[in-house]
Every structure is written in structure tokens, then in C-alpha cells.
Scaffold this motif. Structure first.
Motif, PDB file in Angstrom:
ATOM      1  N   SER A 176       9.390  -4.157  -7.672  1.00 38.85           N
ATOM      2  CA  SER A 176       8.612  -5.231  -7.035  1.00 38.85           C
ATOM      3  C   SER A 176       7.702  -5.911  -8.044  1.00 38.85           C
ATOM      4  O   SER A 176       6.521  -6.146  -7.797  1.00 38.85           O
ATOM      5  CB  SER A 176       7.773  -4.696  -5.875  1.00 38.85           C
ATOM      6  N   SER A 177       8.259  -6.217  -9.178  1.00 32.46           N
ATOM      7  CA  SER A 177       7.462  -6.764 -10.281  1.00 32.46           C
ATOM      8  C   SER A 177       6.842  -8.109  -9.928  1.00 32.46           C
ATOM      9  O   SER A 177       7.453  -8.928  -9.247  1.00 32.46           O
ATOM     10  CB  SER A 177       8.342  -6.924 -11.518  1.00 32.46           C
ATOM     11  N   SER A 178       5.657  -8.332 -10.428  1.00 34.57           N
ATOM     12  CA  SER A 178       4.927  -9.586 -10.185  1.00 34.57           C
ATOM     13  C   SER A 178       5.416 -10.661 -11.155  1.00 34.57           C
ATOM     14  O   SER A 178       4.654 -11.176 -11.974  1.00 34.57           O
ATOM     15  CB  SER A 178       3.421  -9.349 -10.331  1.00 34.57           C
ATOM     16  N   PHE A 179       6.681 -11.000 -11.032  1.00 32.09           N
ATOM     17  CA  PHE A 179       7.272 -11.998 -11.922  1.00 32.09           C
ATOM     18  C   PHE A 179       6.720 -13.398 -11.671  1.00 32.09           C
ATOM     19  O   PHE A 179       7.017 -14.318 -12.420  1.00 32.09           O
ATOM     20  CB  PHE A 179       8.798 -11.997 -11.802  1.00 32.09           C
ATOM     21  N   TRP A 180       5.890 -13.567 -10.644  1.00 35.20           N
ATOM     22  CA  TRP A 180       5.208 -14.834 -10.389  1.00 35.20           C
ATOM     23  C   TRP A 180       4.106 -15.094 -11.411  1.00 35.20           C
ATOM     24  O   TRP A 180       3.648 -16.221 -11.561  1.00 35.20           O
ATOM     25  CB  TRP A 180       4.581 -14.841  -8.985  1.00 35.20           C
ATOM     26  N   TRP A 181       3.681 -14.032 -12.128  1.00 32.14           N
ATOM     27  CA  TRP A 181       2.518 -14.104 -13.012  1.00 32.14           C
ATOM     28  C   TRP A 181       2.610 -15.298 -13.962  1.00 32.14           C
ATOM     29  O   TRP A 181       3.645 -15.535 -14.587  1.00 32.14           O
ATOM     30  CB  TRP A 181       2.385 -12.800 -13.819  1.00 32.14           C
ATOM     31  N   ASN A 182       1.516 -16.001 -14.103  1.00 31.27           N
ATOM     32  CA  ASN A 182       1.350 -17.095 -15.055  1.00 31.27           C
ATOM     33  C   ASN A 182       2.526 -18.071 -15.025  1.00 31.27           C
ATOM     34  O   ASN A 182       3.184 -18.304 -16.040  1.00 31.27           O
ATOM     35  CB  ASN A 182       1.098 -16.559 -16.470  1.00 31.27           C
ATOM     36  N   ASN A 183       2.785 -18.593 -13.854  1.00 32.79           N
ATOM     37  CA  ASN A 183       3.848 -19.582 -13.664  1.00 32.79           C
ATOM     38  C   ASN A 183       5.220 -19.034 -14.058  1.00 32.79           C
ATOM     39  O   ASN A 183       6.019 -19.738 -14.684  1.00 32.79           O
ATOM     40  CB  ASN A 183       3.521 -20.876 -14.413  1.00 32.79           C
ATOM     41  N   LYS A 184       5.460 -17.751 -13.714  1.00 31.32           N
ATOM     42  CA  LYS A 184       6.750 -17.094 -13.942  1.00 31.32           C
ATOM     43  C   LYS A 184       7.124 -17.042 -15.432  1.00 31.32           C
ATOM     44  O   LYS A 184       8.278 -17.154 -15.811  1.00 31.32           O
ATOM     45  CB  LYS A 184       7.868 -17.781 -13.144  1.00 31.32           C
ATOM     46  N   ASP A 185       6.110 -16.829 -16.282  1.00 35.64           N
ATOM     47  CA  ASP A 185       6.370 -16.908 -17.719  1.00 35.64           C
ATOM     48  C   ASP A 185       7.156 -15.731 -18.299  1.00 35.64           C
ATOM     49  O   ASP A 185       7.644 -15.832 -19.417  1.00 35.64           O
ATOM     50  CB  ASP A 185       5.084 -17.142 -18.505  1.00 35.64           C
ATOM     51  N   PHE A 186       7.322 -14.639 -17.554  1.00 37.47           N
ATOM     52  CA  PHE A 186       8.188 -13.584 -18.086  1.00 37.47           C
ATOM     53  C   PHE A 186       9.602 -14.130 -18.248  1.00 37.47           C
ATOM     54  O   PHE A 186      10.234 -13.945 -19.284  1.00 37.47           O
ATOM     55  CB  PHE A 186       8.200 -12.338 -17.194  1.00 37.47           C
ATOM     56  N   ASN A 187      10.076 -14.836 -17.243  1.00 39.92           N
ATOM     57  CA  ASN A 187      11.432 -15.384 -17.303  1.00 39.92           C
ATOM     58  C   ASN A 187      11.489 -16.620 -18.205  1.00 39.92           C
ATOM     59  O   ASN A 187      12.412 -16.754 -19.002  1.00 39.92           O
ATOM     60  CB  ASN A 187      11.948 -15.715 -15.906  1.00 39.92           C
ATOM     61  N   SER A 188      10.498 -17.493 -18.115  1.00 39.26           N
ATOM     62  CA  SER A 188      10.584 -18.754 -18.850  1.00 39.26           C
ATOM     63  C   SER A 188      10.185 -18.644 -20.318  1.00 39.26           C
ATOM     64  O   SER A 188      10.677 -19.408 -21.143  1.00 39.26           O
ATOM     65  CB  SER A 188       9.734 -19.826 -18.169  1.00 39.26           C
ATOM     66  N   ILE A 189       9.331 -17.678 -20.667  1.00 33.55           N
ATOM     67  CA  ILE A 189       8.894 -17.552 -22.062  1.00 33.55           C
ATOM     68  C   ILE A 189       9.414 -16.273 -22.717  1.00 33.55           C
ATOM     69  O   ILE A 189      10.023 -16.319 -23.783  1.00 33.55           O
ATOM     70  CB  ILE A 189       7.356 -17.640 -22.159  1.00 33.55           C
ATOM     71  N   ILE A 190       9.192 -15.127 -22.088  1.00 29.12           N
ATOM     72  CA  ILE A 190       9.623 -13.864 -22.707  1.00 29.12           C
ATOM     73  C   ILE A 190      11.149 -13.791 -22.771  1.00 29.12           C
ATOM     74  O   ILE A 190      11.720 -13.484 -23.810  1.00 29.12           O
ATOM     75  CB  ILE A 190       9.052 -12.645 -21.950  1.00 29.12           C
ATOM     76  N   LEU A 191      11.815 -14.086 -21.663  1.00 23.62           N
ATOM     77  CA  LEU A 191      13.289 -14.082 -21.648  1.00 23.62           C
ATOM     78  C   LEU A 191      13.888 -15.451 -21.949  1.00 23.62           C
ATOM     79  O   LEU A 191      15.089 -15.554 -22.181  1.00 23.62           O
ATOM     80  CB  LEU A 191      13.810 -13.610 -20.288  1.00 23.62           C
ATOM     81  N   LYS A 192      13.078 -16.475 -21.929  1.00 19.86           N
ATOM     82  CA  LYS A 192      13.531 -17.859 -22.133  1.00 19.86           C
ATOM     83  C   LYS A 192      14.729 -18.184 -21.255  1.00 19.86           C
ATOM     84  O   LYS A 192      15.705 -18.778 -21.699  1.00 19.86           O
ATOM     85  CB  LYS A 192      13.819 -18.129 -23.604  1.00 19.86           C
ATOM     86  N   ASN A 193      14.638 -17.751 -19.996  1.00 16.80           N
ATOM     87  CA  ASN A 193      15.701 -17.982 -19.015  1.00 16.80           C
ATOM     88  C   ASN A 193      17.072 -17.547 -19.529  1.00 16.80           C
ATOM     89  O   ASN A 193      18.087 -18.175 -19.271  1.00 16.80           O
ATOM     90  CB  ASN A 193      15.721 -19.444 -18.562  1.00 16.80           C
ATOM     91  N   GLY A 194      17.076 -16.449 -20.265  1.00 17.95           N
ATOM     92  CA  GLY A 194      18.343 -15.881 -20.728  1.00 17.95           C
ATOM     93  C   GLY A 194      18.895 -16.511 -21.985  1.00 17.95           C
ATOM     94  O   GLY A 194      20.067 -16.323 -22.306  1.00 17.95           O
ATOM     95  N   THR A 195      18.070 -17.242 -22.726  1.00 16.38           N
ATOM     96  CA  THR A 195      18.567 -17.889 -23.946  1.00 16.38           C
ATOM     97  C   THR A 195      17.915 -17.364 -25.213  1.00 16.38           C
ATOM     98  O   THR A 195      18.259 -17.791 -26.294  1.00 16.38           O
ATOM     99  CB  THR A 195      18.341 -19.413 -23.886  1.00 16.38           C
ATOM    100  N   THR A 196      16.983 -16.437 -25.097  1.00 17.11           N
ATOM    101  CA  THR A 196      16.305 -15.914 -26.276  1.00 17.11           C
ATOM    102  C   THR A 196      17.280 -15.148 -27.168  1.00 17.11           C
ATOM    103  O   THR A 196      18.264 -14.584 -26.707  1.00 17.11           O
ATOM    104  CB  THR A 196      15.122 -15.006 -25.887  1.00 17.11           C
ATOM    105  N   THR A 197      17.016 -15.143 -28.443  1.00 20.41           N
ATOM    106  CA  THR A 197      17.840 -14.345 -29.349  1.00 20.41           C
ATOM    107  C   THR A 197      17.297 -12.925 -29.466  1.00 20.41           C
ATOM    108  O   THR A 197      17.921 -12.078 -30.071  1.00 20.41           O
ATOM    109  CB  THR A 197      17.885 -14.979 -30.753  1.00 20.41           C
TER     110      THR A 197
END
Length: 186
Positions: A95-116
Motif C-alpha cells: 500500500s505504498s504512498s506512491f502519490w507522494w510529491n506528485n507521484k515522483d517515484f514513478n515519474s522521477i525515480i523510475l522515469k515511467n519505466g525509461t530510466t537506465t
């Protein structure tokens, strides 16, 4: 049936958990001290556990380490698994709070699946689908899809579970805690 010995350590949270469990500063809630908290786990907690439970010098050479949490603790665990795979073999994100900081885990840390930056850690993701914000079900699915684009394989190094009817609280996390334990250690 768990294959080997398993030691579970619970670190009590403090009033500063929002600061400690988040890697970025949310404009509404603050935060952003996860690096310090993870450093504390690695420099203090892990050595203490190895020293305390390392009978016959078996643990130090052969252990695999996981980190697991729920809500902001789940966000922290996913962050630790993604950014410190040399430390954490497993990251359980309930139940991770992936909403945190405008969903930045997905958009910045994972880069929506495009990070190297791919992680060798194995991940467990879950959510419910009831209650406020439906327990971030859609955000969790987005993170799962990004991890799949990064090469993670479902039921191999990425596990996902939707708790149909589950909501964001300890009762539901407790009922499904066995799932990541089996996925990681069975």
C-alpha cells in the motif's frame, strides 16, 4: 514453508516518520530525509543485527537482506530497493504512498519505466482497492508497469497483488503480510 532461517526486525517509527520515510520534499508535507534514514539502517541497525545474531559467523557471509513497509514505509522500501540494490535483495512495498510529491517515484525515480538505472532487487508491490483514493491502486499499477518496462518479470523478480476489498490500514496489511514473505523466501 520457508527454506532457511528468517529474522524479521521491526524498527519503530517516530514522530518524524514523514521526514525519514520520504526521499523528496513534498510542497505540502515536507519530508526528504530518507537518505539519512537508510544510512542509519545500514550503519547502525544492520551491523547490530549481524553482531547480535551472527552465531558461528554464518549470517554475515550468507544473508540476503530485505526491506518492507506499508504506506510511507512502502514508498521508502521501494526507493531503497531501486536506489540501493547492492544492500537490499528484496523490497516489499505494501500500500505504498506512491502519490507522494506528485507521484515522483514513478515519474522521477523510475522515469515511467525509461530510466537506465535498473535495480537487481526483487520487488513485491500491492494495494487494496477500497477506501480513500482506493489505496493508490492505480498509482501502484503504474509503478508495476514501469518496473516491467525496466525488465522486471512478474512472479520472477516482481510480485504484484491486488487485495480486492482491502483498504489502507494495518488490518489488511497484516492479513496479507504472508504474501511477500512467501514470494521472497519460499
Amino acid at each position: 514453508d520457508i527454506k532457511d532461517d528468517l529474522l524479521v526486525v521491526g524498527i519503530y517509527n517516530t514522530a518524524l516518520r514523514m521526514e525519514e520515510y520520504t526521499y523528496s520534499k513534498d510542497p505540502t508535507y515536507g519530508g526528504g530525509k530518507a537518505e539519512l534514514y537508510l544510512d542509519f539502517i545500514e550503519s547502525t541497525i544492520i551491523p547490530f543485527m549481524v553482531k547480535t545474531f551472527n552465531t558461528n559467523h554464518r549470517l554475515e557471509a550468507s544473508y540476503s537482506l530485505g526491506i518492507l513497509g506499508s504506506s510511507l514505509g512502502g514508498l521508502l522500501s521501494c526507493y531503497a530497493g531501486q536506489t540501493r540494490p547492492h544492500v537490499y535483495d528484496y523490497a516489499g512495498c505494501m500500500s505504498s504512498s506512491f502519490w507522494w510529491n506528485n507521484k515522483d517515484f514513478n515519474s522521477i525515480i523510475l522515469k515511467n519505466g525509461t530510466t537506465t538505472r535498473k535495480s537487481s532487487s526483487t520487488f513485491y508491490l500491492d494495494s487494496g482497492n477500497e477506501g480513500p483514493e482506493k489505496d493508490d491502486e492505480m498509482e501502484t499499477i503504474g509503478v508495476r508497469e514501469s518496473m516491467e518496462r525496466l525488465g522486471k518479470k512478474i512472479n520472477t523478480n516482481l510480485f504484484y497483488y491486488l487485495d480486492d476489498g482491502g483498504s489502507h490500514n494495518e488490518l489488511f496489511w497484516g492479513k496479507r503480510f504472508f504474501r511477500p514473505m512467501i514470494d521472497f523466501y519460499h
